[in-house]
Write a protein that holds these residues in place. Structure first.
Motif, PDB file in Angstrom:
ATOM      1  N   THR A   7      35.037  18.342 -31.148  1.00  0.00           N
ATOM      2  CA  THR A   7      33.592  18.444 -31.019  1.00  0.00           C
ATOM      3  C   THR A   7      33.189  17.765 -29.717  1.00  0.00           C
ATOM      4  O   THR A   7      33.618  16.649 -29.435  1.00  0.00           O
ATOM      5  N   PHE A   8      32.391  18.472 -28.941  1.00  0.00           N
ATOM      6  CA  PHE A   8      31.933  17.988 -27.647  1.00  0.00           C
ATOM      7  C   PHE A   8      30.413  17.854 -27.684  1.00  0.00           C
ATOM      8  O   PHE A   8      29.728  18.791 -28.088  1.00  0.00           O
ATOM      9  N   GLN A   9      29.892  16.725 -27.271  1.00  0.00           N
ATOM     10  CA  GLN A   9      28.450  16.578 -27.067  1.00  0.00           C
ATOM     11  C   GLN A   9      28.218  16.643 -25.572  1.00  0.00           C
ATOM     12  O   GLN A   9      28.791  15.846 -24.812  1.00  0.00           O
ATOM     13  N   VAL A  10      27.386  17.600 -25.165  1.00  0.00           N
ATOM     14  CA  VAL A  10      27.265  17.965 -23.748  1.00  0.00           C
ATOM     15  C   VAL A  10      25.811  17.889 -23.308  1.00  0.00           C
ATOM     16  O   VAL A  10      24.923  18.444 -23.972  1.00  0.00           O
ATOM     17  N   ASP A  11      25.555  17.209 -22.183  1.00  0.00           N
ATOM     18  CA  ASP A  11      24.214  17.219 -21.606  1.00  0.00           C
ATOM     19  C   ASP A  11      23.827  18.667 -21.326  1.00  0.00           C
ATOM     20  O   ASP A  11      24.614  19.424 -20.739  1.00  0.00           O
ATOM     21  N   ASP A  12      22.621  19.031 -21.719  1.00  0.00           N
ATOM     22  CA  ASP A  12      22.181  20.419 -21.562  1.00  0.00           C
ATOM     23  C   ASP A  12      22.214  20.890 -20.109  1.00  0.00           C
ATOM     24  O   ASP A  12      22.473  22.061 -19.840  1.00  0.00           O
ATOM     25  N   SER A  16      26.224  25.100 -19.395  1.00  0.00           N
ATOM     26  CA  SER A  16      26.743  26.403 -18.975  1.00  0.00           C
ATOM     27  C   SER A  16      28.063  26.250 -18.224  1.00  0.00           C
ATOM     28  O   SER A  16      29.028  26.975 -18.495  1.00  0.00           O
ATOM     29  N   ASP A  17      28.118  25.307 -17.303  1.00  0.00           N
ATOM     30  CA  ASP A  17      29.337  25.038 -16.539  1.00  0.00           C
ATOM     31  C   ASP A  17      30.465  24.564 -17.470  1.00  0.00           C
ATOM     32  O   ASP A  17      31.609  24.992 -17.340  1.00  0.00           O
ATOM     33  N   ILE A  19      30.825  25.145 -20.769  1.00  0.00           N
ATOM     34  CA  ILE A  19      31.274  26.250 -21.628  1.00  0.00           C
ATOM     35  C   ILE A  19      32.173  27.194 -20.837  1.00  0.00           C
ATOM     36  O   ILE A  19      33.182  27.680 -21.359  1.00  0.00           O
ATOM     37  N   ASP A  20      31.833  27.456 -19.588  1.00  0.00           N
ATOM     38  CA  ASP A  20      32.709  28.273 -18.734  1.00  0.00           C
ATOM     39  C   ASP A  20      34.086  27.631 -18.621  1.00  0.00           C
ATOM     40  O   ASP A  20      35.106  28.312 -18.688  1.00  0.00           O
ATOM     41  N   PHE A  21      34.129  26.303 -18.427  1.00  0.00           N
ATOM     42  CA  PHE A  21      35.404  25.587 -18.363  1.00  0.00           C
ATOM     43  C   PHE A  21      36.195  25.763 -19.660  1.00  0.00           C
ATOM     44  O   PHE A  21      37.405  26.034 -19.618  1.00  0.00           O
ATOM     45  N   LEU A  22      35.527  25.608 -20.807  1.00  0.00           N
ATOM     46  CA  LEU A  22      36.236  25.778 -22.080  1.00  0.00           C
ATOM     47  C   LEU A  22      36.836  27.170 -22.185  1.00  0.00           C
ATOM     48  O   LEU A  22      38.005  27.325 -22.546  1.00  0.00           O
ATOM     49  N   ARG A  23      36.053  28.179 -21.870  1.00  0.00           N
ATOM     50  CA  ARG A  23      36.515  29.563 -22.009  1.00  0.00           C
ATOM     51  C   ARG A  23      37.570  29.935 -20.962  1.00  0.00           C
ATOM     52  O   ARG A  23      38.564  30.588 -21.280  1.00  0.00           O
ATOM     53  N   ASP A  24      37.338  29.540 -19.717  1.00  0.00           N
ATOM     54  CA  ASP A  24      38.197  29.983 -18.616  1.00  0.00           C
ATOM     55  C   ASP A  24      39.446  29.137 -18.432  1.00  0.00           C
ATOM     56  O   ASP A  24      40.435  29.620 -17.881  1.00  0.00           O
ATOM     57  N   GLU A  25      39.408  27.883 -18.863  1.00  0.00           N
ATOM     58  CA  GLU A  25      40.550  26.995 -18.630  1.00  0.00           C
ATOM     59  C   GLU A  25      41.128  26.416 -19.922  1.00  0.00           C
ATOM     60  O   GLU A  25      42.287  26.648 -20.233  1.00  0.00           O
ATOM     61  N   TRP A  90      32.981  15.407 -15.577  1.00  0.00           N
ATOM     62  CA  TRP A  90      31.632  15.193 -16.094  1.00  0.00           C
ATOM     63  C   TRP A  90      31.355  13.769 -16.582  1.00  0.00           C
ATOM     64  O   TRP A  90      30.231  13.451 -16.918  1.00  0.00           O
ATOM     65  N   GLY A  91      32.350  12.933 -16.648  1.00  0.00           N
ATOM     66  CA  GLY A  91      32.145  11.555 -17.085  1.00  0.00           C
ATOM     67  C   GLY A  91      31.500  11.478 -18.465  1.00  0.00           C
ATOM     68  O   GLY A  91      31.864  12.215 -19.378  1.00  0.00           O
ATOM     69  N   MET A  92      30.516  10.630 -18.592  1.00  0.00           N
ATOM     70  CA  MET A  92      29.841  10.409 -19.879  1.00  0.00           C
ATOM     71  C   MET A  92      28.846  11.514 -20.244  1.00  0.00           C
ATOM     72  O   MET A  92      28.199  11.439 -21.280  1.00  0.00           O
ATOM     73  N   ARG A  93      28.758  12.534 -19.416  1.00  0.00           N
ATOM     74  CA  ARG A  93      27.865  13.654 -19.737  1.00  0.00           C
ATOM     75  C   ARG A  93      28.484  14.569 -20.783  1.00  0.00           C
ATOM     76  O   ARG A  93      27.819  15.431 -21.338  1.00  0.00           O
ATOM     77  N   VAL A  94      29.786  14.378 -21.050  1.00  0.00           N
ATOM     78  CA  VAL A  94      30.485  15.089 -22.126  1.00  0.00           C
ATOM     79  C   VAL A  94      31.237  14.043 -22.937  1.00  0.00           C
ATOM     80  O   VAL A  94      32.095  13.344 -22.421  1.00  0.00           O
ATOM     81  N   LEU A  95      30.894  13.950 -24.209  1.00  0.00           N
ATOM     82  CA  LEU A  95      31.594  13.065 -25.141  1.00  0.00           C
ATOM     83  C   LEU A  95      32.342  13.946 -26.122  1.00  0.00           C
ATOM     84  O   LEU A  95      31.920  15.065 -26.414  1.00  0.00           O
ATOM     85  N   PHE A  96      33.453  13.458 -26.656  1.00  0.00           N
ATOM     86  CA  PHE A  96      34.242  14.317 -27.539  1.00  0.00           C
ATOM     87  C   PHE A  96      35.043  13.495 -28.528  1.00  0.00           C
ATOM     88  O   PHE A  96      35.324  12.322 -28.302  1.00  0.00           O
ATOM     89  N   PHE A  97      35.384  14.143 -29.637  1.00  0.00           N
ATOM     90  CA  PHE A  97      36.352  13.594 -30.579  1.00  0.00           C
ATOM     91  C   PHE A  97      37.082  14.760 -31.224  1.00  0.00           C
ATOM     92  O   PHE A  97      36.551  15.857 -31.344  1.00  0.00           O
TER      93      PHE A  97
END
Length: 105
Positions: A7-12, A16-17, A19-25, A90-97
């Motif tokens: 689960t990723f919490q992403v600054d709005d 878009s960038d 989600i592209d990374f998740l899909r493309d990479e 993205w540093g702290m702009r994306v948090l995940f677990f």
């Protein structure tokens, strides 16, 4: 079979960038290179602010590992590298677990 959920919490502002990374990479590496199957990217309803002051949305990425070996190899090798790329970019702009679930028959 195992379900690997992150689960990723992403600054709005960067969603878009990201989600592209998740899909493309991320998904391509995990599925083509590591043996995961059936990736499913979802948007979590009613995500909460991570305390950053910026509007954010949570996303969950689920992938199936057909064997424990595939899961273990990914978790010890590829996954930390992918998560490091996210942190570096993205540093702290994306948090995940992440969670690992064993699929019951």
């Amino acid at each position: 079979m195992y379900l690997f959920n992150t689960t990723f919490q992403v600054d709005d502002a960067i969603a878009s960038d990201f989600i592209d990374f998740l899909r493309d990479e991320y998904i391509k590496v995990a599925c083509s290179g590591c043996g995961f199957v059936q990736p499913l990217l979802t948007k979590v309803m009613a995500a909460q602010d991570a305390g950053t002051g910026e509007p954010s949305t949570s996303y969950a990425l689920q992938m199936r590992a057909p064997s424990r070996r595939i899961l273990d190899d990914f978790m010890t090798g590829t996954c930390p590298e992918l998560l490091r790329l996210i942190s570096d970019r993205w540093g702290m702009r994306v948090l995940f677990f992440s969670s690992v679930l064993e699929i019951m028959k």
